[in-house]
Design an enzyme around this catalytic site. Structure first.
Site, short mmCIF file in Angstrom:
data_model
loop_
_atom_site.label_atom_id
_atom_site.label_comp_id
_atom_site.label_asym_id
_atom_site.label_seq_id
_atom_site.Cartn_x
_atom_site.Cartn_y
_atom_site.Cartn_z
NE ARG A 155 65.53 -3.77 -53.42
CZ ARG A 155 64.75 -2.71 -53.63
NH1 ARG A 155 63.62 -2.59 -52.96
NH2 ARG A 155 65.08 -1.78 -54.47
NE ARG A 166 67.90 1.53 -55.84
CZ ARG A 166 67.75 1.01 -54.62
NH1 ARG A 166 68.77 0.46 -54.00
NH2 ARG A 166 66.59 1.04 -54.04
P1 ADP Z 1 63.42 1.66 -55.10
O1 ADP Z 1 62.24 2.59 -55.15
O2 ADP Z 1 63.86 1.34 -53.71
O3 ADP Z 1 64.56 2.06 -56.00
P2 ADP Z 1 62.01 -0.32 -56.66
O4 ADP Z 1 61.70 -1.61 -56.05
O5 ADP Z 1 60.91 0.61 -56.97
O6 ADP Z 1 63.04 0.28 -55.64
O7 ADP Z 1 62.87 -0.51 -58.00
C1 ADP Z 1 64.03 -1.30 -58.05
C2 ADP Z 1 64.66 -1.23 -59.45
O8 ADP Z 1 63.73 -1.73 -60.43
C3 ADP Z 1 65.00 0.17 -59.94
O9 ADP Z 1 66.25 0.62 -59.48
C4 ADP Z 1 64.95 -0.03 -61.46
O10 ADP Z 1 66.10 -0.67 -61.95
C5 ADP Z 1 63.80 -0.99 -61.65
N1 ADP Z 1 62.52 -0.28 -61.86
C6 ADP Z 1 61.43 -0.29 -61.03
N2 ADP Z 1 60.44 0.47 -61.53
C7 ADP Z 1 60.91 0.98 -62.71
C8 ADP Z 1 60.37 1.85 -63.69
N3 ADP Z 1 59.13 2.37 -63.57
N4 ADP Z 1 61.13 2.17 -64.76
C9 ADP Z 1 62.37 1.66 -64.90
N5 ADP Z 1 62.94 0.84 -64.03
C10 ADP Z 1 62.23 0.49 -62.92
#
Ligand code: ADP
Ligand code: ZN
Length: 210
Positions: A155, A166
């Site tokens: 990814r 993150r």
């Molecule tokens: P992970 O939990 O591995 O970081 P996610 O797939 O949940 O991965 O999220 C990937 C990216 O998507 C985050 O780093 C962010 O940029 C964005 N994102 C996902 N959910 C949210 C949220 N609820 N609010 C803001 N950004 C989000």
């Protein structure tokens, strides 16, 4: 059953969410998946979200809150849902509470999966996915998907510097939500630094005893 999964990136939320979906036959709502789908489809929302995601930052609250508002209106959420990756900020949590109140629904349990940050960096940097069958696996599988033979990919935001960013964003914005749900009396913390099946045994106990 309405469930929130909390935990740092790479803590195993998606894995446990998939098991819960199968167990309860409820809706899986992952804002990360929804945003990645929008990015792949090249929609205006996807274009806006991409730069935030690639840098390891949060997508603006109004964008994700809008996505969830729409998604909660879908019929399949009536039978229950798992929120995976939402809420990630206090504003998102408050917006969610307001919307659920309007719909006369509420969250039954919030499960916080706890994993040491260094373990996470290790896990996420070796995470791979198959673009064809969607399976998530690790670099130890080699270069090709065991199920369909396609080339495994990493990814875009699973590079070490982005992962550290993150984690920082998580500590700052999302970790406070653990107290938010503890205050509501629905928080169940679990140790996520164990095998998938051991974590699942705990998750199952929480959702069946609630
Ligand atoms: P992970 O939990 O591995 O970081 P996610 O797939 O949940 O991965 O999220 C990937 C990216 O998507 C985050 O780093 C962010 O940029 C964005 N994102 C996902 N959910 C949210 C949220 N609820 N609010 C803001 N950004 C989000
Ligand atoms: Zn595959």
């Amino acid at each position: 059953m309405n469930i929130i999964l909390l935990g740092a990136p790479g803590s195993g939320k998606g894995t446990q969410a998939a098991k819960l979906v199968e167990f309860f036959n409820i809706a899986h709502i992952s804002t990360g998946d929804m945003l990645r789908a929008a990015v792949s489809a090249g929609t205006p929302l996807g274009l806006e979200a991409k730069s935030f995601m690639d840098a390891g930052n949060l997508v603006p609250d109004e964008v994700v809150i809008g996505l969830i508002k729409d998604r909660m209106g879908d019929e399949d959420t009536n039978k229950g849902f798992i929120l995976d990756g939402f809420p990630r900020t206090t504003s998102q949590a408050i917006a969610l509470d307001e919307q659920l109140a309007e719909l006369a629904r509420s969250i039954d349990v919030a499960i916080a999966i706890d994993v040491d940050p260094e373990v996470i960096v290790q896990r996420v940097c070796t995470r791979r996915f198959c673009p064809t069958c969607g399976r998530i696996t690790t670099a130890s599988e080699g270069d090709t998907c065991l199920m369909c033979g396609c080339k495994l990919e990493t990814r875009a935001d699973d590079k070490e510097d982005v992962v550290r960013k993150r984690l920082e964003v998580y500590e700052q914005n999302t970790a406070p939500l653990i107290d938010y749900y503890r205050g509501k009396g629905i928080l169940h913390p679990i140790d996520g630094d164990r095998s998938i099946d051991e974590v699942w045994a705990d998750v199952q106990k929480i959702v069946t005893e609630d």
